[in-house]
Scaffold this active site. Structure first.
Site, mmCIF file in Angstrom:
data_model
loop_
_atom_site.group_PDB
_atom_site.id
_atom_site.type_symbol
_atom_site.label_atom_id
_atom_site.label_comp_id
_atom_site.label_asym_id
_atom_site.label_seq_id
_atom_site.Cartn_x
_atom_site.Cartn_y
_atom_site.Cartn_z
ATOM 1 N N ASN A 123 51.635 -6.872 58.428
ATOM 2 C CA ASN A 123 52.865 -7.675 58.511
ATOM 3 C C ASN A 123 52.519 -8.845 57.367
ATOM 4 O OD1 ASN A 123 53.420 -10.615 59.255
ATOM 5 N ND2 ASN A 123 51.744 -9.862 60.876
ATOM 6 N N PHE A 127 56.407 -16.161 58.119
ATOM 7 C CA PHE A 127 56.881 -17.306 59.014
ATOM 8 C C PHE A 127 58.616 -17.400 58.890
ATOM 9 C CE2 PHE A 127 52.814 -20.029 59.118
ATOM 10 C CZ PHE A 127 52.123 -19.371 60.147
ATOM 11 N N SER A 191 47.483 -17.776 59.476
ATOM 12 C CA SER A 191 48.184 -16.581 58.956
ATOM 13 C C SER A 191 47.894 -16.527 57.471
ATOM 14 C CB SER A 191 49.741 -16.882 59.124
ATOM 15 O OG SER A 191 50.336 -16.111 58.418
ATOM 16 N N ASN A 193 49.900 -15.049 55.525
ATOM 17 C CA ASN A 193 51.034 -14.767 54.830
ATOM 18 C C ASN A 193 52.015 -16.232 54.258
ATOM 19 O OD1 ASN A 193 50.690 -12.058 55.327
ATOM 20 N ND2 ASN A 193 51.757 -12.385 57.082
ATOM 21 N N THR A 194 51.238 -17.355 54.392
ATOM 22 C CA THR A 194 51.672 -18.461 53.732
ATOM 23 C C THR A 194 50.867 -18.942 52.763
ATOM 24 O OG1 THR A 194 53.252 -19.083 55.537
ATOM 25 C CG2 THR A 194 52.477 -20.951 54.218
ATOM 26 N N LYS A 226 44.894 -21.793 66.353
ATOM 27 C CA LYS A 226 44.610 -20.181 66.429
ATOM 28 C C LYS A 226 43.851 -19.997 65.024
ATOM 29 C CE LYS A 226 47.091 -16.007 66.632
ATOM 30 N NZ LYS A 226 48.537 -15.375 67.169
ATOM 31 N N ASN A 255 44.113 -14.332 64.934
ATOM 32 C CA ASN A 255 45.150 -14.039 63.984
ATOM 33 C C ASN A 255 44.779 -12.551 63.641
ATOM 34 O OD1 ASN A 255 47.636 -14.085 62.757
ATOM 35 N ND2 ASN A 255 47.364 -16.427 62.621
#
Length: 377
Positions: A123, A127, A191, A193-194, A226, A255
């Site tokens: 993925n 967010f 994460s 993805n940011t 996390k 994560n």
């Protein structure tokens, strides 16, 4: 027979090749509708079919009572639209979000892919959520109507539009809006993805965030951090030190991973590219062993004094038992639940009870860190 595994999943995954994100959205809409009718026949049937209650699975941790150790991981209910349904699906707790202060659309689609050969997902959602204000309004209404039977956590992320140097204030703004509405909170700095988010795991940047949050935390809500599975041991040790300094309730490990090692999937159908050529984090079975290693390291470094929520690659009672005996007091599922279906939680709980009996233990709490405890002579 588990109709999900033998009929529904093959139909959705293989025959009609349903888009992963579309399917997720339809599922959340259904759960949101069910959450509006808590006393309905459908909810009663869910509870009867999917819930397993046994006092040996209960724990009281950081002032909260968990009826069982299996939680829903962040990412499934990003906006908290189905907060009241998760207890009916057998979970012992649920984590909402990731929510950011500013509403944001997330990354361009497609951004969620199944990797069935690996029992994994990739993925790069970014967010996507409606923002902290919308979540606060929704949860305030829920709180008026219902009393939660399980702890509800809220996972906080940094808004993409917020510069890294202003990250601490961004997390604080979300926390201020939501602090009375969640049972525990998670600082998500891991994460992939940011852009730049994982740099916030650096001790100096993370300490700025935790300092502001704990100053604001006048009701002493449990706060977790996390972390990524891709950190080295020195970086994880630094975070353990911060967890002690700022009196965090615990650490969530881990994560998604940016590693692509050992994947069987050669090509992702939707894009025609290999996983190595696609951005995003991998969850599911490829993450299982590394997340367990991180859990074990944290347990050993802290001598079991900092609670750990273990997440990554849990599909079975054996997977859950491995993480608990490595040092996780609680565990979370997401990808495994997608692959195994709604009966998975009950199966794992029944398996954990069998493991307790085989080990001569009276409660799940006694199993935490069992692999790493030094035997007494």
């Amino acid at each position: 027979m588990d109709i999900y595994q033998f009929a529904i999943r093959p139909l959705l995954f293989n025959l009609v090749k349903t888009d992963s994100e579309w399917l997720h959205q339809q599922t959340i809409r259904t759960f949101s509708w069910l959450s509006q009718t808590p006393d309905s026949w459908a909810n009663q049937r869910l509870q009867k079919s999917l819930c397993l209650y046994d006092s040996r699975l209960e724990q009281n941790l950081f002032g909260l009572n968990f009826p069982n150790p299996i939680g829903l991981a962040a990412g499934f209910d990003k906006d908290g639209v189905a907060a009241s349904i998760w207890s009916n699906l057998g979970f012992g707790f649920a984590e909402l979000g990731t929510v950011t202060f500013h509403a944001q659309p997330g990354n361009p689609r497609p951004r969620l892919f199944r990797l069935p050969l690996d029992k994994a997902a990739l993925n790069r959602m970014g967010f996507n959520n409606r923002g902290a204000v919308a979540m606060a309004e929704r949860l305030a209404l829920e709180k008026q109507k219902l009393t939660q039977s399980i702890p509800i956590g809220i996972n906080l992320g940094k808004s993409k539009v917020t510069p890294l140097e202003a990250a601490a204030q961004d997390y604080l703004d979300s926390f201020r809006l939501l602090k009375d509405l969640g049972d525990y909170f998670v600082v998500n700095v891991s994460s992939p993805n940011t852009p730049g988010l994982r740099s916030l795991q650096d001790a100096s940047m993370l300490s700025a965030i935790l300092d502001l949050l704990q100053q604001e935390n006048n009701t002493y809500k449990p706060v977790f951090v996390k972390i990524a599975p891709d950190l080295d041991w020195v970086a994880i040790a630094d975070i353990i030190t911060l967890a002690k300094t700022y009196q965090l309730a615990g650490i969530i490990a881990t994560n998604t991973t940016i590693s692509r090692d050992g994947l069987k999937t050669q090509v992702i159908d939707q894009t025609g590219k290999s996983p190595q050529d696609e951005a995003g984090g991998i969850s599911g079975e490829p993450l299982r062993d590394r997340s367990t290693e991180v859990i074990r390291f944290i347990w050993q470094q802290t001598q079991g004094q900092i609670p750990i929520i273990g997440v990554g690659g849990i599909f079975s009672a054996e997977d859950a038992w491995e993480k608990i005996t490595a040092g996780a007091s609680l565990i979370q599922v997401y990808t495994g639940w997608i692959y195994e279906g709604p009966l998975m939680v009950g199966r794992i709980l029944a398996g954990l009870l069998s493991k307790l009996e085989q080990s001569g233990l009276n409660s799940i709490n006694e199993a935490v860190g069992l692999q790493t405890k030094i035997p007494k002579f």
